[in-house]
Design a protein around this motif. Sequence first.
Motif, PDB file in Angstrom:
ATOM      1  N   VAL A 179       0.841  -1.204   0.000  1.00 37.11           N
ATOM      2  CA  VAL A 179       0.000   0.000   0.000  1.00 37.11           C
ATOM      3  C   VAL A 179       0.872   1.248   0.000  1.00 37.11           C
ATOM      4  CG1 VAL A 179      -1.734   1.304   1.283  1.00 37.11           C
ATOM      5  CG2 VAL A 179      -1.903  -1.193   1.152  1.00 37.11           C
ATOM      6  N   GLU A 180       1.919   1.253   0.822  1.00 38.25           N
ATOM      7  CA  GLU A 180       2.859   2.373   0.841  1.00 38.25           C
ATOM      8  C   GLU A 180       3.469   2.615  -0.539  1.00 38.25           C
ATOM      9  OE1 GLU A 180       5.158   3.153   4.962  1.00 38.25           O
ATOM     10  OE2 GLU A 180       5.679   1.274   3.967  1.00 38.25           O
ATOM     11  N   SER A 181       3.858   1.553  -1.212  1.00 43.99           N
ATOM     12  CA  SER A 181       4.481   1.677  -2.533  1.00 43.99           C
ATOM     13  C   SER A 181       3.519   2.314  -3.525  1.00 43.99           C
ATOM     14  CB  SER A 181       4.925   0.302  -3.047  1.00 43.99           C
ATOM     15  OG  SER A 181       5.920  -0.248  -2.209  1.00 43.99           O
ATOM     16  N   PHE A 182       2.253   1.904  -3.450  1.00 44.57           N
ATOM     17  CA  PHE A 182       1.247   2.491  -4.340  1.00 44.57           C
ATOM     18  C   PHE A 182       1.071   3.986  -4.063  1.00 44.57           C
ATOM     19  CE2 PHE A 182      -3.170   3.653  -5.275  1.00 44.57           C
ATOM     20  CZ  PHE A 182      -3.252   3.295  -6.607  1.00 44.57           C
ATOM     21  N   LEU A 183       1.005   4.353  -2.784  1.00 44.07           N
ATOM     22  CA  LEU A 183       0.840   5.769  -2.433  1.00 44.07           C
ATOM     23  C   LEU A 183       2.047   6.594  -2.894  1.00 44.07           C
ATOM     24  CD1 LEU A 183      -0.663   5.437   1.164  1.00 44.07           C
ATOM     25  CD2 LEU A 183      -1.872   6.023  -0.948  1.00 44.07           C
ATOM     26  N   LYS A 184       3.242   6.021  -2.798  1.00 43.63           N
ATOM     27  CA  LYS A 184       4.434   6.733  -3.263  1.00 43.63           C
ATOM     28  C   LYS A 184       4.395   6.939  -4.770  1.00 43.63           C
ATOM     29  CE  LYS A 184       7.447   5.175   0.509  1.00 43.63           C
ATOM     30  NZ  LYS A 184       8.568   4.288   0.896  1.00 43.63           N
ATOM     31  N   LYS A 185       3.911   5.948  -5.496  1.00 43.85           N
ATOM     32  CA  LYS A 185       3.780   6.083  -6.954  1.00 43.85           C
ATOM     33  C   LYS A 185       2.739   7.138  -7.307  1.00 43.85           C
ATOM     34  CE  LYS A 185       5.138   1.346  -8.155  1.00 43.85           C
ATOM     35  NZ  LYS A 185       4.680   0.045  -8.729  1.00 43.85           N
ATOM     36  N   MET A 186       1.668   7.195  -6.535  1.00 42.85           N
ATOM     37  CA  MET A 186       0.664   8.229  -6.766  1.00 42.85           C
ATOM     38  C   MET A 186       1.246   9.608  -6.468  1.00 42.85           C
ATOM     39  SD  MET A 186      -3.151   8.630  -5.097  1.00 42.85           S
ATOM     40  CE  MET A 186      -3.890   7.410  -6.195  1.00 42.85           C
ATOM     41  N   SER A 238      -6.661  -9.818  -4.000  1.00 40.29           N
ATOM     42  CA  SER A 238      -7.481  -9.017  -4.917  1.00 40.29           C
ATOM     43  C   SER A 238      -7.037  -7.561  -4.919  1.00 40.29           C
ATOM     44  CB  SER A 238      -8.951  -9.123  -4.493  1.00 40.29           C
ATOM     45  OG  SER A 238      -9.752  -8.223  -5.229  1.00 40.29           O
ATOM     46  N   ILE A 239      -6.796  -7.025  -3.733  1.00 42.22           N
ATOM     47  CA  ILE A 239      -6.368  -5.622  -3.650  1.00 42.22           C
ATOM     48  C   ILE A 239      -4.949  -5.463  -4.189  1.00 42.22           C
ATOM     49  CG2 ILE A 239      -5.871  -3.710  -2.064  1.00 42.22           C
ATOM     50  CD1 ILE A 239      -8.120  -4.796  -0.291  1.00 42.22           C
ATOM     51  N   GLU A 240      -4.076  -6.392  -3.844  1.00 42.45           N
ATOM     52  CA  GLU A 240      -2.687  -6.302  -4.305  1.00 42.45           C
ATOM     53  C   GLU A 240      -2.603  -6.345  -5.827  1.00 42.45           C
ATOM     54  OE1 GLU A 240      -0.700  -9.458  -2.332  1.00 42.45           O
ATOM     55  OE2 GLU A 240      -0.809  -8.518  -0.348  1.00 42.45           O
ATOM     56  N   SER A 241      -3.424  -7.180  -6.458  1.00 43.36           N
ATOM     57  CA  SER A 241      -3.373  -7.266  -7.923  1.00 43.36           C
ATOM     58  C   SER A 241      -3.829  -5.963  -8.550  1.00 43.36           C
ATOM     59  CB  SER A 241      -4.244  -8.422  -8.411  1.00 43.36           C
ATOM     60  OG  SER A 241      -5.614  -8.206  -8.125  1.00 43.36           O
ATOM     61  N   ARG A 242      -4.799  -5.308  -7.929  1.00 42.58           N
ATOM     62  CA  ARG A 242      -5.241  -4.012  -8.452  1.00 42.58           C
ATOM     63  C   ARG A 242      -4.220  -2.918  -8.173  1.00 42.58           C
ATOM     64  NH1 ARG A 242     -10.011  -2.409  -5.921  1.00 42.58           N
ATOM     65  NH2 ARG A 242     -10.168  -4.202  -4.551  1.00 42.58           N
TER      66      ARG A 242
END
Length: 249
Positions: free
Chosen positions: A69-76, A118-122
């Motif tokens: 989740v942290e990685s996704f937020l950093k990419k955003m 499911s969330i990780e794949s998205r």
Amino acid sequence: MSDDDSLVEEFFSEVNDKYYPQVLEGINLLDEEQIEEGIEVLSRPLHTIKGVTGFMTGFEPASGFTHKVESFLKKMESGEVKRELPQIALAIESVNSIFILIEQLRNTGTYDPEFTASIESRLLGEDKLVAGPADSGLNPIEIESVDGAEIISLAVNRLYLASQRNPVKDVLQNIGTGRRVLFDFSNTLSVGSSLFEVMASFSQDLEIGIIGMNSLCSANFHTWGFSRYLTEYDSRENFLSNNLSGANA
């Protein structure tokens, strides 16, 4: 009480007293499309949760999930992931899911791998998506009056954004004080804690019940303590008959 038990109790005390308010603030900022500010507020509690759960016996899956989740937020934050409504909704959903996961691990000692997968794949494929969990363009609710009560059915798979919650708030504001309202979650996969917060804000003036929550919605509902303000029923019929024995504890 063992050292591990003491660590778990101390961690959840910190979660309740410190991290929940910070996370709610961060989610609200994301919801208002203040991306940098929201991620900055979220970064400290999420980083701490990732670190602490990493060395708490049995909570390691929460650490790995929080890292993603942290990685996704950093990419955003960097612009690598779009900042459109589906991506924002996914960010909010994934942050909420961290707390669902740690509560599952605390209460049962295990978790649902399909839920996190499911969330990780998205999260990993979000930059390729055109449509997403926001169910853009759909009216999020359907309303009917039955036996003196208002039945509000959620009509979207996932509900996380202000643009989806606002119709709910508008409807509740127009219902007279003392009326009975039932929310039907049967068609909904997951919702953000902010929806329950909106519903709870009307609980002093309205009698509000809920039916049809799946395990994810129910986990979110109970994790954030909304059962203090809203009542879960096992069927529409029990709610309409005002059968309190049909209310779920």
